[in-house]
Design an enzyme around this catalytic site. Structure first.
Site: not given
Length: 368
Positions: A38, A264
């Site tokens: 998965k 940032y």
């Protein structure tokens, strides 16, 4: 492995083969093995992983959602595929692609039988999920009689397997709880099996269950994280090989003066003259903001460099003040040389979350 010139996730199928053979050595020759593929095979490449496992002789696969199973079928995978969390709206697609649904509630059983009868199917294989204590999906053991009574009313389905999922099989402090789960599972089997004239596949153990609870291997075991190189303990990790290696390069080097900032919100402020490197990957690639602000390190020319400031969407910055390196040099975030488990742990998360987060925009390179 070759030097990279871009951001790439290398998928080493030889490591996968090593892990498969090691896990096989921990179970009886007659016990089946299911490979969990998965989430793009835990962030790698589901079709490439499944194809190699098929060649190695794996008996079964599991995915989370229907579309993952469809993708495997379209990729040429022929072995049985269990869909662990199917939605009723996808049941016809499940049947169209010969996938086996996990049936985990009265609602899903009724809905699947309704679909199977509408399509005039006979004995379509389903797996039943028993909730033994994880409390996520599954029938309560007390519903066992209701299950067998309902299935006796139709010829459209057949119980291919009965399974449950251990919540803490890697945790020695939770052995009593795991044994409690095993007993709950036995209780459900004792109620269901005598009412059937055939023997479904019984499967309970995940990777840590394989390693720690051999008495609970039953007819089949399931392995996910173990195939990809992690055994949920430092001791077992040494016996396995990481399948995925995340590499990138230095895009640019900066010389930051004392008092200047990087990134940032000025997430890093230089307390002394500092040399930094910018790398071309960020939180859109799966290296999330939790890994910034010097919580984690990357590997350059055999030396460790801290990720500094806030991780950007497409870039991150590292401190290379003490490292001899140049623009274009290779950087390893995790792999054989540097553990994804350590990288994740230092930021307060787990290897599962890190490796399954690597974005599909990161180029995959299959290495045989």
């Amino acid at each position: 492995m070759s030097q990279t010139s871009e951001t790439v996730l290398e998928i080493n199928l030889s490591a996968l083969e090593h892990n498969y053979k090691y896990l096989r050595s921990q179970i009886a020759p007659t016990t089946k093995m299911l490979g969990v593929v998965k989430a793009f095979a835990y962030g790698s490449d589901a079709v490439a992983i499944a194809k190699r496992l098929e060649k190695l002789g794996i008996n079964y696969f599991a995915v989370a959602y229907t579309q993952e199973g469809v993708s495997l079928r379209k990729g040429g995978i022929e072995k049985p595929i269990l869909v662990l969390h199917p939605q009723s709206t996808n049941f016809e697609e499940v049947i169209e692609h010969n996938l086996f649904p996990n049936i985990y509630s009265k609602y899903t059983l009724g809905a699947f039988i309704k679909t199977a009868e509408k399509l005039q199917l006979k004995k379509y294989p389903i797996h039943l999920k028993i909730n033994t204590g994880l409390n996520r999906l599954g029938f309560d053991p007390e519903e066992a009689n209701w299950i067998t009574d309902r299935i006796a009313q139709t010829e459209s389905v057949k119980i291919e397997g009965i399974f449950s999922h251990l919540a803490a099989s890697e945790d020695k402090a939770e052995r009593d709880f795991t044994k409690y789960q095993i007993e709950n599972y036995k209780s459900a089997l004792d109620q269901i099996l005598p009412k059937l004239d055939y023997k479904p596949i019984r499967h309970l153990c995940n990777t840590s269950g394989i390693l720690n609870y051999p008495e609970a291997h039953y007819d089949m075991v399931r392995t996910g994280i173990g195939l990809y190189g992690f055994g949920n303990s430092a001791e077992e990790d040494q016996k396995l090989q990481p399948v995925a290696t995340l590499k990138t390069i230095i895009s640019q080097i900066h010389h930051i003066k004392k008092g200047e900032s990087v990134g940032y919100n000025r997430g890093f402020k230089a307390e002394k003259d500092t040399k930094t490197a910018t790398l071309p990957l960020g939180h859109a690639d799966g290296i999330n903001r939790i890994y910034g602000k010097q919580k984690t390190k990357v590997l350059i020319n055999g030396q460790l460099a801290s990720i500094i400031g806030n991780v950007c969407m497409d870039m991150l910055m590292i401190d290379i003040s003490e490292i001899d390196c140049e623009e274009g040099d290779e950087v390893i975030l995790f792999g054989k040389e540097k553990s994804a488990e350590e990288f994740a742990h230092n930021a307060g998360t787990i290897s599962y979350e890190l490796i399954t987060s690597i974005s599909q925009r990161v180029k995959r390179k299959i290495i045989n």
